[in-house]
Design an enzyme around this catalytic site. Structure first.
Site, PDB file in Angstrom:
ATOM      1  N   CYS A   1     -27.186  -9.520 -17.551  1.00  0.00           N
ATOM      2  CA  CYS A   1     -26.492  -9.185 -18.853  1.00  0.00           C
ATOM      3  C   CYS A   1     -27.369  -9.658 -19.964  1.00  0.00           C
ATOM      4  CB  CYS A   1     -25.166 -10.106 -18.755  1.00  0.00           C
ATOM      5  SG  CYS A   1     -24.437 -10.107 -20.494  1.00  0.00           S
TER       6      CYS A   1
ATOM      7  N   CYS B   1     -22.187  -7.745 -19.598  1.00  0.00           N
ATOM      8  CA  CYS B   1     -20.950  -7.691 -18.961  1.00  0.00           C
ATOM      9  C   CYS B   1     -19.796  -6.813 -19.349  1.00  0.00           C
ATOM     10  CB  CYS B   1     -20.388  -9.267 -19.016  1.00  0.00           C
ATOM     11  SG  CYS B   1     -21.700 -10.223 -18.496  1.00  0.00           S
TER      12      CYS B   1
ATOM     13  N   CYS C   1     -25.131 -12.855 -22.044  1.00  0.00           N
ATOM     14  CA  CYS C   1     -24.995 -14.252 -21.187  1.00  0.00           C
ATOM     15  C   CYS C   1     -25.822 -14.473 -19.988  1.00  0.00           C
ATOM     16  CB  CYS C   1     -23.474 -14.220 -20.893  1.00  0.00           C
ATOM     17  SG  CYS C   1     -22.824 -13.527 -19.533  1.00  0.00           S
TER      18      CYS C   1
ATOM     19  N   GLY D   1       0.751  -1.209  -0.077  1.00  0.00           N
ATOM     20  CA  GLY D   1      -0.219   0.005  -0.027  1.00  0.00           C
ATOM     21  C   GLY D   1       0.637   1.408  -0.009  1.00  0.00           C
TER      22      GLY D   1
ATOM     23  N   CYS E   1     -17.946 -13.023 -20.387  1.00  0.00           N
ATOM     24  CA  CYS E   1     -19.187 -12.963 -21.280  1.00  0.00           C
ATOM     25  C   CYS E   1     -19.113 -13.989 -22.320  1.00  0.00           C
ATOM     26  CB  CYS E   1     -19.561 -11.706 -21.588  1.00  0.00           C
ATOM     27  SG  CYS E   1     -21.200 -11.296 -22.024  1.00  0.00           S
TER      28      CYS E   1
END
Lengths: 278, 256
Positions: free
Chosen positions: A238, A263, A241, A29, A269
């Site tokens: 979606c 997607c 899909c 980080g 997808c």
């Protein structure tokens, strides 16, 4: 071999970037400054990500590039072509087959595995930047863990919108220490960063910073007790899909405002559509 | 009784120029100390040295902390000093723009110190902010407005609310009424006096306005060219000034 050194950058530069990456992995980080090079593409197109990818690529790697989830948009196509030409590595669009994945603003839907490296392109690495413009001061705030200001931003969101309206680049805390900008990924992807088996590297070219998350690092999204973090996405499925669990893009399809949801991860997808057809 | 703040031989030089030199005094709990002097006399340098914004060249600033008793804040580590600065201390700037975040709503401004010391409940922060806005006479429905939409007096009151929300014991004020017109000044002074008395705060007020110290301060220090030239009870110093400069200062106040 072409007239390029492997993966475009010279060996000394890659060594310098690797040192920054190792330091970043050692202090998860923490933003490590590095001597960012001029790359043959404009700032904002992923110069940071490209340099990190160049430093970690080996000739045996399989490389994938995602741009907002898609494998076939300008940024993804040109960066993939760049490394095909300068490193002659194998490329793929499949998340499972890739060993190094450079991404702009998404984490793939398919879970990553040990041994994979996810490289993020970061425009502004400093999560406190728009709250505190002075770099000297933000560095001090990181050093002293002085992160009250980050919550002021979330407070302002709730006061103005009734809920935490920050939907991307949602600040996270790493292992209870550094507050980090996860690059502009949607907050839907934030939980995927935590405890991830893959190595996650972040490169900001213009800002000359690298930071990193080693595998299985704890990543907590900041929130309030009475307004907990929520990994939100459009409440739709979606239209290609029928997935209800993946992150969706809203696409406007005609002038009368008709829209469809698809997607954002095209590889995910397409794989689902192939499976359904079979 | 241990003094809340004990200043010992504070000296601060800017190169060869003397900011303030050999200043020592004690401030006891509940006491309000005024520091007066002309521009450039070292008042603000002294205040900033005490509040940890500047590091004095020599000297000690002993503060009676809640946990460890007397500690020298000059020798303290930066995180400790910052923690003190946002819990036990408050600093009211002359210009509210220095002390406020102008791009953040009034509620966010008041809540910042709470969040900095670990408050993570939005409802609680909001309730406290509303309460404090009320105490400094700002209408609660303005809680989501930015300070840039406030008048100068309101901004100054907001700055005071933002500072007092964590229940500090010592308040540093740098010309808190400077730049305000007289009627607003009077109301602010009234408010400050009420808050100081109700909360039992100790305060150090730097000002060039003798009326302000007459109203607020128990004790007074007069500074000139970086040195304290006279100190004592406020009324005593103002009514019977001993030093030639203090006499000049008192006699130059305009009478209406």
């Amino acid at each position: 071999m072409s007239e390029y050194n492997f993966a475009y950058l010279d060996e000394q530069t890659k060594r310098m970037i690797r040192r920054a990456i190792l330091k970043g992995l050692a202090v998860p980080g923490y933003q490590v400054p590095f001597a960012s090079r001029e790359m043959p593409m404009p700032y904002g197109w992923g110069t940071g990500g490209v340099q990190v990818s160049a430093a970690v690529l080996t000739p045996d790697d399989t490389f994938k590039v995602i741009d907002q989830g898609a494998d076939d948009t300008t940024n993804a196509v040109s960066i993939r072509a760049f490394f095909e030409r300068t490193a002659e590595v194998a490329t793929t669009t499949s998340t499972e087959d890739a060993t190094v994945i450079q991404t702009r603003h998404r984490i793939p839907e398919v879970s990553l595995q040990e041994g994979q490296i996810l490289v993020y392109q970061v425009p502004i690495p400093e999560p406190l930047r728009f709250l505190e413009p002075r770099e000297t001061e933000t560095r001090k705030m990181h050093a002293l863990e002085d992160y009250g200001l980050m919550h002021v931003k979330l407070y302002e969101d709730i006061a103005r919108h009734g809920h935490i309206a920050t939907s991307y680049a949602y600040p996270v805390k790493i292992e209870g220490r550094y507050v980090m900008d996860p690059s502009p990924i949607p907050k839907f992807d934030n939980p995927k960063m935590s405890d991830n088996p893959a190595i996650q590297l972040f490169g900001a070219g213009r800002e000359q910073r690298i930071y990193a998350l080693p595998p299985y690092t704890q990543v907590v999204s900041l929130d309030f007790e009475d307004h907990p973090f929520e990994a939100s996405k459009p409440d739709q499925c979606c239209s290609l899909c029928q997935s209800t669990t993946s992150y969706l893009d809203e696409v406007i399809v005609d002038d009368s405002g008709k829209r469809m949801y698809v997607c954002s991860d095209t590889d995910y997808c397409a794989a689902r559509v192939r499976k359904q057809a079979a | 009784m241990t003094p809340l703040l004990s200043v010992r031989d504070i000296t601060k030089r800017y190169g060869t120029f003397v900011g303030c030199a050999d200043v020592s005094f004690d401030l006891f709990p509940g006491e309000v100390m005024g520091i007066v002097g002309e521009s450039g006399s070292g008042k603000s340098t002294l205040l900033n040295c005490m509040a940890g914004h500047l590091t004095p060249d020599t000297g000690e600033v002993l503060y009676d902390t809640r946990v460890d008793g007397q500690r020298d804040t000059v020798q303290m580590s930066e995180p400790e000093r910052r923690m003190l600065g946002r819990t036990d201390w408050a600093f009211v700037h002359q210009n509210p723009r220095d002390g406020l975040r102008m791009g953040v709503s009034a509620g966010g401004n008041v809540g910042e110190r709470l969040m900095a010391v670990g408050a993570r409940n939005y409802g609680d922060i909001r309730t406290k902010a509303t309460d404090w806005l009320g105490r400094v006479e700002i209408a609660p429905e303005r809680i989501d407005d930015r300070p840039s939409t406030f008048s100068g007096g309101m901004q100054q009151r907001l700055q005071i609310a933002r500072n007092l929300v964590t229940g500090p014991r010592l308040v540093f004020m740098d010309e808190p009424t400077g730049g305000l017109d007289v009627s607003v000044q009077a109301r602010l002074l009234d408010l400050l006096r009420g808050l100081v008395r109700d909360l039992g705060l100790s305060a150090i007020i730097v000002t060039h306005d003798l009326a302000v110290v007459r109203l607020l301060a128990d004790r007074l220090m007069v500074m000139k060219s970086g040195h304290v030239i006279e100190a004592g009870l406020t009324d005593q110093v103002l009514d019977d000034p001993q030093h030639a400069y203090t006499q000049l200062l008192v006699s130059s106040v305009l009478q209406v």
